[in-house]
Design a protein around this motif. Structure first.
Motif, mmCIF file in Angstrom:
data_model
loop_
_atom_site.group_PDB
_atom_site.id
_atom_site.type_symbol
_atom_site.label_atom_id
_atom_site.label_comp_id
_atom_site.label_asym_id
_atom_site.label_seq_id
_atom_site.Cartn_x
_atom_site.Cartn_y
_atom_site.Cartn_z
ATOM 1 N N ALA A 1 -8.693 -56.206 46.836
ATOM 2 C CA ALA A 1 -7.801 -55.747 47.954
ATOM 3 C C ALA A 1 -7.808 -56.913 49.047
ATOM 4 O O ALA A 1 -6.787 -57.139 49.600
ATOM 5 C CB ALA A 1 -8.459 -54.540 48.771
ATOM 6 N N LYS A 2 -8.833 -57.505 49.025
ATOM 7 C CA LYS A 2 -8.799 -58.761 50.008
ATOM 8 C C LYS A 2 -7.934 -60.100 49.361
ATOM 9 O O LYS A 2 -6.945 -60.634 50.133
ATOM 10 C CB LYS A 2 -10.070 -59.267 50.363
ATOM 11 C CG LYS A 2 -10.963 -58.719 51.330
ATOM 12 C CD LYS A 2 -12.228 -59.295 51.954
ATOM 13 C CE LYS A 2 -12.782 -58.724 53.118
ATOM 14 N NZ LYS A 2 -11.883 -58.402 54.313
ATOM 15 N N THR A 3 -7.833 -60.154 48.382
ATOM 16 C CA THR A 3 -7.041 -60.988 47.417
ATOM 17 C C THR A 3 -5.564 -60.783 47.456
ATOM 18 O O THR A 3 -4.621 -61.826 47.845
ATOM 19 C CB THR A 3 -7.492 -61.234 46.133
ATOM 20 O OG1 THR A 3 -9.057 -61.771 46.083
ATOM 21 C CG2 THR A 3 -6.770 -62.494 45.322
ATOM 22 N N ALA A 4 -5.274 -59.367 47.351
ATOM 23 C CA ALA A 4 -4.109 -58.825 47.504
ATOM 24 C C ALA A 4 -3.249 -59.501 48.908
ATOM 25 O O ALA A 4 -2.047 -59.591 49.099
ATOM 26 C CB ALA A 4 -3.950 -57.564 47.288
ATOM 27 N N VAL A 5 -3.993 -59.224 49.947
ATOM 28 C CA VAL A 5 -3.377 -59.341 51.274
ATOM 29 C C VAL A 5 -3.858 -60.680 51.639
ATOM 30 O O VAL A 5 -3.621 -61.029 53.024
ATOM 31 C CB VAL A 5 -3.815 -58.355 52.290
ATOM 32 C CG1 VAL A 5 -3.350 -57.008 51.893
ATOM 33 C CG2 VAL A 5 -5.511 -58.393 52.456
ATOM 34 N N ASN B 1 -9.712 -67.649 50.857
ATOM 35 C CA ASN B 1 -10.268 -66.261 50.738
ATOM 36 C C ASN B 1 -11.739 -66.261 50.042
ATOM 37 O O ASN B 1 -11.994 -65.096 49.924
ATOM 38 C CB ASN B 1 -9.011 -66.012 49.588
ATOM 39 C CG ASN B 1 -8.877 -64.319 49.112
ATOM 40 O OD1 ASN B 1 -9.161 -63.320 50.031
ATOM 41 N ND2 ASN B 1 -9.265 -64.159 48.091
ATOM 42 N N GLY B 2 -11.811 -67.044 49.048
ATOM 43 C CA GLY B 2 -13.036 -67.052 48.434
ATOM 44 C C GLY B 2 -14.463 -66.906 49.479
ATOM 45 O O GLY B 2 -15.001 -66.195 49.157
ATOM 46 N N ALA B 3 -14.274 -67.277 50.630
ATOM 47 C CA ALA B 3 -15.397 -67.127 51.655
ATOM 48 C C ALA B 3 -15.213 -65.756 52.081
ATOM 49 O O ALA B 3 -16.491 -64.928 52.215
ATOM 50 C CB ALA B 3 -15.409 -67.859 52.657
ATOM 51 N N LYS C 1 -1.280 -54.496 56.602
ATOM 52 C CA LYS C 1 -2.364 -54.224 55.693
ATOM 53 C C LYS C 1 -3.018 -52.958 55.906
ATOM 54 O O LYS C 1 -3.273 -52.459 54.562
ATOM 55 C CB LYS C 1 -3.220 -55.445 56.319
ATOM 56 C CG LYS C 1 -2.930 -56.973 55.943
ATOM 57 C CD LYS C 1 -4.016 -57.811 56.793
ATOM 58 C CE LYS C 1 -5.324 -57.595 56.522
ATOM 59 N NZ LYS C 1 -6.110 -58.458 57.492
ATOM 60 N N LYS C 2 -3.075 -52.283 56.901
ATOM 61 C CA LYS C 2 -3.595 -50.925 56.884
ATOM 62 C C LYS C 2 -2.795 -50.241 56.391
ATOM 63 O O LYS C 2 -3.111 -49.237 55.514
ATOM 64 C CB LYS C 2 -3.667 -50.594 58.596
ATOM 65 C CG LYS C 2 -4.425 -49.387 58.881
ATOM 66 C CD LYS C 2 -6.056 -49.635 58.906
ATOM 67 C CE LYS C 2 -6.667 -48.495 59.222
ATOM 68 N NZ LYS C 2 -8.274 -48.705 59.178
ATOM 69 N N GLY C 3 -1.324 -50.152 56.382
ATOM 70 C CA GLY C 3 -0.295 -49.285 55.640
ATOM 71 C C GLY C 3 -0.195 -49.517 54.249
ATOM 72 O O GLY C 3 0.029 -48.568 53.630
ATOM 73 N N SER C 4 -0.844 -50.655 54.002
ATOM 74 C CA SER C 4 -0.555 -51.130 52.461
ATOM 75 C C SER C 4 -1.903 -50.529 51.748
ATOM 76 O O SER C 4 -1.836 -50.555 50.310
ATOM 77 C CB SER C 4 -0.404 -52.354 52.079
ATOM 78 O OG SER C 4 -1.545 -53.051 52.523
ATOM 79 N N LYS C 5 -2.978 -50.155 52.348
ATOM 80 C CA LYS C 5 -4.289 -49.858 51.606
ATOM 81 C C LYS C 5 -4.021 -48.210 51.103
ATOM 82 O O LYS C 5 -3.192 -47.514 51.573
ATOM 83 C CB LYS C 5 -5.485 -49.498 52.890
ATOM 84 C CG LYS C 5 -5.933 -51.120 53.102
ATOM 85 C CD LYS C 5 -6.914 -51.058 53.887
ATOM 86 C CE LYS C 5 -7.527 -52.420 54.453
ATOM 87 N NZ LYS C 5 -8.453 -52.659 55.346
#
Length: 332
Positions: A58-62, A104-106, A328-332
């Protein structure tokens, strides 16, 4: 933030019931050459691993949107007037696809330790509150306080990774035009840090342990207001749900999402202060190999940061990038 978890981590070493060891009835696991044995892995460990994988995806997607948000919050002059799509395009042209995921890795590396710490400390705080303050009862107030304390503990233990994520995302490469009294000129910007370990080493060398926790104040100050607002708004919204939909999953989801947005919006200025505090020591010399833009002036603390940003950057800067959070919230 507040949590309704009530699992226990006191799993016996050799339980008689296979389900308590994290193995569902009838589950044999896999073993042998090249196989992965699932026997003996506690259920909470499986949940953390699964949650970590899902959270990482999910984090990588956004991640590209998150990087743009950080650049907006920290007022990179190159991106101030481009907007979201213009900024994404500029990063893609100057840094390539990987540039969209810088830092994003961190962020992904923080997911599992943060969740594990929150999970474990929540139970301990909840147990401690019930033992020492029985007057609170066992209702949602206890969950709110225990969840907030657990969130603060998890933030403190994993905060350096958040600092690293911001500093990597703040870096830009490529050539940019700058305006001055002498006219426009092209400058070449090179990143100051090569990766996560490089940031850790340099920040620690320059500021010690305190340097790794630069900007942690706004994060801690925002935990209780966020949790409290989210809890209050959720309860108020639930009271207004028609009785025939009281137990509807979709109604609970909508109420929770709206409550989260309200809490996030009200505490967002603290997030802006945190980001600017995290990058304010970076070099201002854009001609050097470690050139990055310095935030001026340096903030003496959270309150000083809030006042200074409003005075020097305008009140709108306190909500820079907030719309990206909504997306981001709406895409979850």
């Amino acid at each position: 933030m507040g949590s309704g978890q009530s699992h226990t981590l006191n799993t016996p070493a050799a339980p008689a019931d296979s389900s308590r060891a994290g193995v569902m009835p009838g589950e044999k696991g896999r073993s042998g050459k090249g196989g992965l044995s699932l026997v003996g892995i506690p259920l909470y460990a499986k949940e953390l691993i699964a949650g970590g994988v899902a959270g990482g995806i999910a984090k990588t997607a956004v991640a590209p949107l998150e990087r743009i948000k950080i650049l907006f919050q920290t007022r990179r002059t190159e991106f101030r007037s481009l907007g979201v799509w213009g900024s994404l395009g500029r990063i893609f042209r100057t840094e390539g696809v990987l540039g969209l995921y810088r830092g994003n890795g961190a962020s992904v590396a923080r997911i599992v330790p943060y969740a594990a710490l929150h999970y474990m400390t929540y139970e301990e705080y909840r147990r401690w509150i019930l033992e020492h303050y029985p007057g609170f009862g066992t209702g949602s107030i206890v969950d709110l306080v225990a969840g907030s304390l657990a969130g603060g503990t998890a933030v403190l233990c994993t905060y350096p990774l958040d600092l690293v994520r911001t500093m990597l995302a703040y870096q830009v490469t490529g050539s940019y035009t700058t305006e001055s009294d002498k006219g426009a000129r092209r400058v070449r910007i090179q990143p100051a840090y090569r990766g996560i370990l490089d940031v850790f080493a340099k920040v620690y060398r320059e500021g010690g342990l305190r340097g790794l926790y630069r900007g942690v104040g706004p994060s801690l100050y925002g935990i209780f207001p966020y949790a409290g607002l989210k809890f209050y708004v959720y309860e108020e919204l639930k009271r207004r749900v028609p009785k025939k939909h009281e137990h509807s999953m979709s109604a609970n989801l909508v109420c929770g999402s709206l409550a989260g947005l309200v809490g996030q919006t009200c505490t967002y200025p603290l997030d802006v202060v945190r980001r600017q505090m995290q990058v304010q020591t970076l070099s201002a010399n854009q001609n050097s190999a470690s050139s990055l833009q310095q935030m001026e002036p340096k903030f003496k603390g959270t309150l000083d940061g809030l006042v200074t940003i409003v005075q020097r950057q305008g009140w709108k800067q306190m909500f820079a990038g907030l719309s990206i959070n909504y997306v981001k919230k709406g895409s979850k």
